[in-house]
Design a protein around this motif. Structure first.
Motif, PDB file in Angstrom:
ATOM      1  N   LYS A 195      28.272   9.621 -31.570  1.00 37.69           N
ATOM      2  CA  LYS A 195      27.293   8.908 -32.405  1.00 37.69           C
ATOM      3  C   LYS A 195      26.346   8.085 -31.545  1.00 37.69           C
ATOM      4  N   ALA A 196      26.887   7.373 -30.570  1.00 40.79           N
ATOM      5  CA  ALA A 196      26.059   6.519 -29.720  1.00 40.79           C
ATOM      6  C   ALA A 196      25.114   7.345 -28.856  1.00 40.79           C
ATOM      7  N   ALA A 197      25.627   8.455 -28.286  1.00 38.02           N
ATOM      8  CA  ALA A 197      24.800   9.289 -27.413  1.00 38.02           C
ATOM      9  C   ALA A 197      23.626   9.890 -28.177  1.00 38.02           C
ATOM     10  N   LYS A 198      23.862  10.256 -29.440  1.00 39.62           N
ATOM     11  CA  LYS A 198      22.803  10.924 -30.211  1.00 39.62           C
ATOM     12  C   LYS A 198      21.752   9.946 -30.727  1.00 39.62           C
ATOM     13  N   VAL A 199      22.028   8.652 -30.639  1.00 42.48           N
ATOM     14  CA  VAL A 199      20.973   7.670 -30.905  1.00 42.48           C
ATOM     15  C   VAL A 199      19.888   7.795 -29.844  1.00 42.48           C
ATOM     16  N   VAL A 200      20.315   8.068 -28.614  1.00 41.14           N
ATOM     17  CA  VAL A 200      19.388   8.160 -27.485  1.00 41.14           C
ATOM     18  C   VAL A 200      18.738   9.536 -27.410  1.00 41.14           C
ATOM     19  N   PHE A 201      19.573  10.592 -27.486  1.00 40.48           N
ATOM     20  CA  PHE A 201      19.056  11.956 -27.375  1.00 40.48           C
ATOM     21  C   PHE A 201      19.806  12.842 -28.354  1.00 40.48           C
ATOM     22  N   ASP A 202      19.111  13.367 -29.342  1.00 36.31           N
ATOM     23  CA  ASP A 202      19.705  14.264 -30.325  1.00 36.31           C
ATOM     24  C   ASP A 202      18.933  15.573 -30.306  1.00 36.31           C
ATOM     25  N   GLY A 203      19.484  16.541 -29.560  1.00 37.06           N
ATOM     26  CA  GLY A 203      18.800  17.815 -29.378  1.00 37.06           C
ATOM     27  C   GLY A 203      18.679  18.647 -30.632  1.00 37.06           C
ATOM     28  N   LEU A 204      19.505  18.350 -31.648  1.00 40.44           N
ATOM     29  CA  LEU A 204      19.413  19.055 -32.923  1.00 40.44           C
ATOM     30  C   LEU A 204      18.653  18.241 -33.959  1.00 40.44           C
ATOM     31  N   GLY A 205      18.329  16.996 -33.608  1.00 42.95           N
ATOM     32  CA  GLY A 205      17.677  16.096 -34.550  1.00 42.95           C
ATOM     33  C   GLY A 205      16.302  15.685 -34.068  1.00 42.95           C
ATOM     34  N   HIS A 206      16.160  14.393 -33.681  1.00 41.86           N
ATOM     35  CA  HIS A 206      14.820  13.890 -33.389  1.00 41.86           C
ATOM     36  C   HIS A 206      14.206  14.450 -32.106  1.00 41.86           C
TER      37      HIS A 206
END
Length: 389
Positions: A319-330
């Motif tokens: 969850k924390a990592a995808k705040v910074v980089f979400d390759g499937l999201g933002h």
């Protein structure tokens, strides 16, 4: 609609578990003794399960050995080449088989998911092609799926056929979403992108060892064999870069397992291969490691040890990592770039009738009063669809 929306809003990481323990089994390969290899594998699976692991991984072609340590080619001694390849075929794994049932039972007894690296013998009738394959077992002992390496690397092409996109996928389980790739598939740009875009939470990466490209001399040149063993922090194998970048880009935990092979791991009748000029397993030194979604080591790498490397993976790190980089999201831009995955199995024999003869079609036409030509066109479309699955 409200219920569906709630399920999406409340979707969990790791199937709702806060922590999942994983294990990278760095066990020695046993050259051309499938039964002994399976016995050791089952022991390690049960040991890992007893120590709390829920996901267990083994090295590339752990059973019965990574064949390309023996760098056979056209100039090889025919008797030696013959013996190596026949032994490899005789000790490879069919899927499914009694061999996979034994491994599956160990997974069931241990209550673990397991990714096992094998030389797989083709399940096509009459074929004996080998594939570099990962098998995913479930905690009920079943085979959830397999992945055949899409492109054998360098002299691996002397041994292995090419997989296809039908088994490039991610498996939804009660501990999270599990995906897997083999060795330099982690450098194959579109393949690893496709795998990442399916939303892994755990990724299994297996390898034949830890290497660098020859030894560097004082003038910056290289000498020695192409693959030279390395365990030095200042001279790392490209796999260490690959697993850390993969973890960061995918936002997943990567469990990486590399091959371990020593002289004592050759069965007595095959020890003469150790002195063959075609043999080089010096770089089969292991290197098991586990990396978090920030690309940081949380266990290992560990070299030259017969061991199991464990790590506790925390869902909140994803969850924390995808705040910074979400390759499937933002960080995803499908308006600019899209990837097409051909996910159907490739076959070289398609039966046009699918069990229906011309007389069958004629009888159906007469009984239903549907023109024969129309039935033939419908059947042709159905067959095309089926051949793509």
């Amino acid at each position: 609609m409200a219920k569906i929306r709630n399920e999406k809003l409340n979707k969990s990481v790791f199937g709702g578990h806060e922590t999942v323990r994983v294990a990278a089994v760095q066990a020695p390969q046993i050259v051309f003794n499938k039964e002994k290899s399976i016995e050791i594998a089952c022991q390690r699976i049960k040991e890992a399960g007893a120590n709390g692991a829920k996901l267990v991984a083994f090295s590339e072609t752990y059973i019965p050995v990574f064949p390309a340590y023996y760098k056979a080619g056209y100039a090889s001694q025919i008797d030696e080449w013959y013996e190596w390849n026949v032994a490899l075929q005789s000790n490879s794994i069919a899927i499914p088989s009694e061999d996979t049932e034994i491994i599956g039972k160990a997974c069931k007894d241990a209550g673990v998911y397991c990714v096992m690296g094998v030389n797989e013998i083709d399940d096509t009738d009459g074929a004996r092609t080998l594939y570099n394959t990962q098998i995913l077992f479930g905690p009920d002992g079943s085979i959830l799926g397999r992945h055949r390496k899409l492109m054998p690397t360098f002299n691996e092409r002397l041994y292995h056929g090419l997989g296809d996109g039908s088994d490039l996928r991610v498996y939804q389980t009660d501990i999270g979403r599990i995906g897997m790739l083999i060795c330099w598939e982690h450098h194959t740009i579109l393949v690893r992108a496709a795998q990442m875009l399916m939303g892994e939470e755990f990724h299994i990466a297996n390898w034949p060892g830890t290497w660098t490209f020859g030894q560097k001399t004082g003038d910056g040149k290289r000498k020695g064999r192409i693959f030279h063993a390395t365990t030095e922090p200042g001279d790392p194998c490209d796999l260490q870069f690959a697993i850390r970048e993969y973890a960061f880009e995918s936002g997943s935990f990567v469990i990486s397992v590399a091959g371990l092979l020593r002289e004592q791991d050759f069965e007595p009748q095959y020890k003469h291969f150790i002195d063959s000029p075609e043999m080089d397993f010096s770089w089969a030194v292991g290197g098991a490691a586990i990396v978090n979604p920030f690309g940081e080591y949380i266990a290992g790498p560990v070299y030259n040890e017969d061991t199991i490397v464990y790590a506790d993976c925390h869902a909140n790190e994803i969850k924390a990592a995808k705040v910074v980089f979400d390759g499937l999201g933002h960080y995803s831009r499908p308006d600019a770039v899209q990837l097409l995955l051909h996910d159907h199995e490739q076959r070289n024999l398609l039966r046009s009738s699918k069990g229906l003869s011309y007389q069958d079609l004629k009888n159906i036409s007469e009984s239903t009063e549907v023109p024969l030509e129309k039935l033939e066109k419908v059947l042709e479309k159905v067959e095309t669809k089926l051949s793509q699955k």
